[in-house]
Design a protein around this motif. Structure first.
Motif, PDB file in Angstrom:
ATOM      1  N   THR A  43       1.086  -1.000   0.268  1.00 34.97           N
ATOM      2  CA  THR A  43       0.356   0.146   0.143  1.00 34.97           C
ATOM      3  C   THR A  43       0.913   1.470   0.242  1.00 34.97           C
ATOM      4  N   GLY A  44       1.916   1.213   1.220  1.00 35.76           N
ATOM      5  CA  GLY A  44       2.982   1.968   0.413  1.00 35.76           C
ATOM      6  C   GLY A  44       3.207   2.763  -0.346  1.00 35.76           C
ATOM      7  N   GLU A  45       3.702   1.471  -1.289  1.00 32.83           N
ATOM      8  CA  GLU A  45       3.964   1.938  -2.450  1.00 32.83           C
ATOM      9  C   GLU A  45       3.529   2.461  -3.838  1.00 32.83           C
ATOM     10  N   LYS A  46       2.246   2.056  -3.684  1.00 32.94           N
ATOM     11  CA  LYS A  46       1.411   2.769  -3.950  1.00 32.94           C
ATOM     12  C   LYS A  46       1.198   4.285  -3.777  1.00 32.94           C
ATOM     13  N   VAL A  47       1.102   4.592  -2.268  1.00 25.12           N
ATOM     14  CA  VAL A  47       0.589   6.006  -2.161  1.00 25.12           C
ATOM     15  C   VAL A  47       1.870   6.819  -2.471  1.00 25.12           C
ATOM     16  N   VAL A  48       3.041   6.265  -2.532  1.00 29.37           N
ATOM     17  CA  VAL A  48       4.735   6.967  -3.292  1.00 29.37           C
ATOM     18  C   VAL A  48       4.427   7.185  -4.030  1.00 29.37           C
ATOM     19  N   LYS A  49       3.691   6.542  -5.612  1.00 33.75           N
ATOM     20  CA  LYS A  49       3.978   6.717  -6.560  1.00 33.75           C
ATOM     21  C   LYS A  49       2.363   7.528  -6.584  1.00 33.75           C
ATOM     22  N   LEU A  50       1.963   7.716  -5.986  1.00 31.60           N
ATOM     23  CA  LEU A  50       1.077   8.589  -6.756  1.00 31.60           C
ATOM     24  C   LEU A  50       1.417   9.654  -5.904  1.00 31.60           C
ATOM     25  N   LEU A  51       1.879  10.488  -4.878  1.00 29.79           N
ATOM     26  CA  LEU A  51       2.914  11.209  -4.258  1.00 29.79           C
ATOM     27  C   LEU A  51       3.870  11.925  -5.545  1.00 29.79           C
ATOM     28  N   PHE A  52       4.679  11.197  -6.160  1.00 32.00           N
ATOM     29  CA  PHE A  52       5.483  11.215  -7.364  1.00 32.00           C
ATOM     30  C   PHE A  52       4.846  12.137  -8.401  1.00 32.00           C
ATOM     31  N   GLU A  53       3.665  10.742  -9.180  1.00 34.73           N
ATOM     32  CA  GLU A  53       2.768  11.522  -9.660  1.00 34.73           C
ATOM     33  C   GLU A  53       2.168  12.686  -9.501  1.00 34.73           C
ATOM     34  N   LEU A  54       1.541  12.719  -8.991  1.00 35.50           N
ATOM     35  CA  LEU A  54       1.006  14.303  -8.424  1.00 35.50           C
ATOM     36  C   LEU A  54       1.721  15.142  -8.353  1.00 35.50           C
ATOM     37  N   ASN A  55       2.962  14.812  -7.780  1.00 29.70           N
ATOM     38  CA  ASN A  55       4.099  16.292  -7.688  1.00 29.70           C
ATOM     39  C   ASN A  55       4.652  17.064  -8.773  1.00 29.70           C
ATOM     40  N   GLN A  56       4.893  15.651  -9.828  1.00 29.55           N
ATOM     41  CA  GLN A  56       5.627  16.161 -11.107  1.00 29.55           C
ATOM     42  C   GLN A  56       4.468  17.350 -11.957  1.00 29.55           C
ATOM     43  N   GLU A  57       3.262  16.602 -11.950  1.00 24.61           N
ATOM     44  CA  GLU A  57       2.326  16.763 -12.636  1.00 24.61           C
ATOM     45  C   GLU A  57       2.500  18.493 -12.254  1.00 24.61           C
ATOM     46  N   ALA A  58       2.326  18.706 -10.323  1.00 21.46           N
ATOM     47  CA  ALA A  58       1.929  20.033 -10.163  1.00 21.46           C
ATOM     48  C   ALA A  58       3.201  21.323  -9.886  1.00 21.46           C
ATOM     49  N   GLY A  59       4.190  20.199 -10.006  1.00 17.52           N
ATOM     50  CA  GLY A  59       6.032  20.789 -10.348  1.00 17.52           C
ATOM     51  C   GLY A  59       5.463  22.141  -9.023  1.00 17.52           C
ATOM     52  N   THR A  60       5.015  21.129  -7.656  1.00 19.39           N
ATOM     53  CA  THR A  60       5.950  21.534  -5.955  1.00 19.39           C
ATOM     54  C   THR A  60       7.191  20.857  -6.184  1.00 19.39           C
ATOM     55  N   THR A  61       7.406  21.873  -5.085  1.00 20.13           N
ATOM     56  CA  THR A  61       8.672  21.199  -4.281  1.00 20.13           C
ATOM     57  C   THR A  61       8.290  19.688  -3.281  1.00 20.13           C
ATOM     58  N   LEU A  62       8.908  19.456  -3.039  1.00 25.86           N
ATOM     59  CA  LEU A  62       7.963  18.274  -2.426  1.00 25.86           C
ATOM     60  C   LEU A  62       9.678  18.117  -0.586  1.00 25.86           C
ATOM     61  N   VAL A  63       9.000  18.103   0.440  1.00 25.51           N
ATOM     62  CA  VAL A  63      10.518  18.339   1.733  1.00 25.51           C
ATOM     63  C   VAL A  63       9.075  16.516   2.287  1.00 25.51           C
ATOM     64  N   ILE A  64      10.231  15.393   1.935  1.00 23.62           N
ATOM     65  CA  ILE A  64       9.721  14.029   2.842  1.00 23.62           C
ATOM     66  C   ILE A  64      10.492  13.915   3.974  1.00 23.62           C
ATOM     67  N   VAL A  65      10.298  13.932   5.106  1.00 21.65           N
ATOM     68  CA  VAL A  65      10.861  13.161   6.269  1.00 21.65           C
ATOM     69  C   VAL A  65      10.659  11.992   6.591  1.00 21.65           C
ATOM     70  N   SER A  66      11.594  10.884   6.364  1.00 24.30           N
ATOM     71  CA  SER A  66      11.397   9.680   6.410  1.00 24.30           C
ATOM     72  C   SER A  66      12.655   8.670   6.611  1.00 24.30           C
ATOM     73  N   HIS A  67      12.485   7.123   7.506  1.00 28.65           N
ATOM     74  CA  HIS A  67      13.732   6.559   7.725  1.00 28.65           C
ATOM     75  C   HIS A  67      14.056   5.561   7.041  1.00 28.65           C
ATOM     76  N   ASP A  68      13.156   5.439   5.901  1.00 26.73           N
ATOM     77  CA  ASP A  68      13.253   4.585   4.526  1.00 26.73           C
ATOM     78  C   ASP A  68      14.209   5.789   3.710  1.00 26.73           C
ATOM     79  N   LEU A  69      15.619   4.768   3.595  1.00 24.69           N
ATOM     80  CA  LEU A  69      16.164   4.776   2.713  1.00 24.69           C
ATOM     81  C   LEU A  69      15.628   4.605   1.252  1.00 24.69           C
ATOM     82  N   GLU A  70      15.110   4.030   1.258  1.00 25.50           N
ATOM     83  CA  GLU A  70      14.277   3.764  -0.710  1.00 25.50           C
ATOM     84  C   GLU A  70      13.953   4.972  -0.965  1.00 25.50           C
ATOM     85  N   LEU A  71      13.075   4.687   0.237  1.00 25.43           N
ATOM     86  CA  LEU A  71      11.974   5.914  -0.827  1.00 25.43           C
ATOM     87  C   LEU A  71      13.144   7.654  -0.708  1.00 25.43           C
ATOM     88  N   ALA A  72      13.730   7.484   0.181  1.00 32.78           N
ATOM     89  CA  ALA A  72      14.582   8.923   0.455  1.00 32.78           C
ATOM     90  C   ALA A  72      15.200   8.945  -1.439  1.00 32.78           C
TER      91      ALA A  72
END
Length: 229
Positions: free
Chosen positions: A177-206
């Motif tokens: 489920t987390g992978e699906k959410v991350v995929k959507l997050l980056f897709e929406l972000n790329q479309e909108a051109g928003t600056t994205l700041v992610i706090v995470s302990h997940d190095l793969e996501l980072a």
């Protein structure tokens, strides 16, 4: 490229009993408009505290934060809230949806606060983008964790923020489920051109971001560019 966030010599301390704890110690970095940026570090390294300071949710003991061209120290509480409403989107680990509102109502709250025309239509379009066209009238308690976070994604992007802060966005989700959410997050972000700041302990996501700031013990131990996955 213009800088959307400038953090300079930021220090934050808390009193715990009779002790003073330095949670962040002399943190300096900047982020360009449209950049994707990860803040990583072990639990207790100051990641969430740093995010709160960058968004003007708290004040530092020393140093400065300039967000969207404005020195946050020059603003009072109401002015900082107004800046966040205009410029900032948030995604939280525990979703932070309003339980008495439907999915659609949760998404359009930021739009209504800003006086958008046709907020319902915009909200429906965003929920459709995140795959929840059949969930407009469901309440958070009727949605799975992944569905709730997708509603939160739609809400975060609804007002076209200049910068989006995501605090452990997959922390309460299983891996698939987390992978699906991350995929959507980056897709929406790329479309909108928003600056994205992610706090995470997940190095793969980072590593999916363009840059990684590594914290340890409240200090920056690395600020490095990546080749996003």
């Amino acid at each position: 490229m213009a800088k959307i966030l400038n953090v300079s010599h930021l220090t934050k301390r808390y009193i715990s009993g009779t002790k003073e704890l330095t949670v962040l110690n002399d943190i300096t970095f900047d982020i360009e408009e449209g950049e994707t940026f990860a803040i990583v570090g072990p639990s207790g390294s100051g990641k969430t505290t740093l995010l709160g300071l960058c968004a003007g949710l708290d004040r530092p003991d020393a140093g400065s934060v300039e967000l969207c061209g404005t020195d946050l120290a020059s603003l009072n509480e109401d002015e900082r809230a107004a800046l966040r409403n205009r410029e900032v989107g948030f995604i939280f680990q525990n979703f932070q949806l309003l339980p008495t509102l439907t999915a659609l109502e949760n998404v359009i709250v930021p739009l209504e606060l800003q006086g958008f025309k046709s907020p319902t239509r915009s909200g429906q379009d965003l929920l459709d983008k995140v795959g929840l066209a059949d969930r407009f009238h469901h309440y958070p308690s009727q949605l799975s964790g992944g569905e709730q976070q997708r509603v939160a994604l739609a809400r975060a992007f609804s007002s076209n923020p200049s910068i989006l802060f995501a605090d452990e966005p997959t922390g309460n989700l299983d891996e698939e489920t987390g992978e699906k959410v991350v995929k959507l997050l980056f897709e929406l972000n790329q479309e909108a051109g928003t600056t994205l700041v992610i706090v995470s302990h997940d190095l793969e996501l980072a590593r999916r971001n363009q840059r990684i700031l590594r914290l340890k013990g409240g200090k920056v131990i690395a600020n490095e560019s990546t080749v996003p996955l």
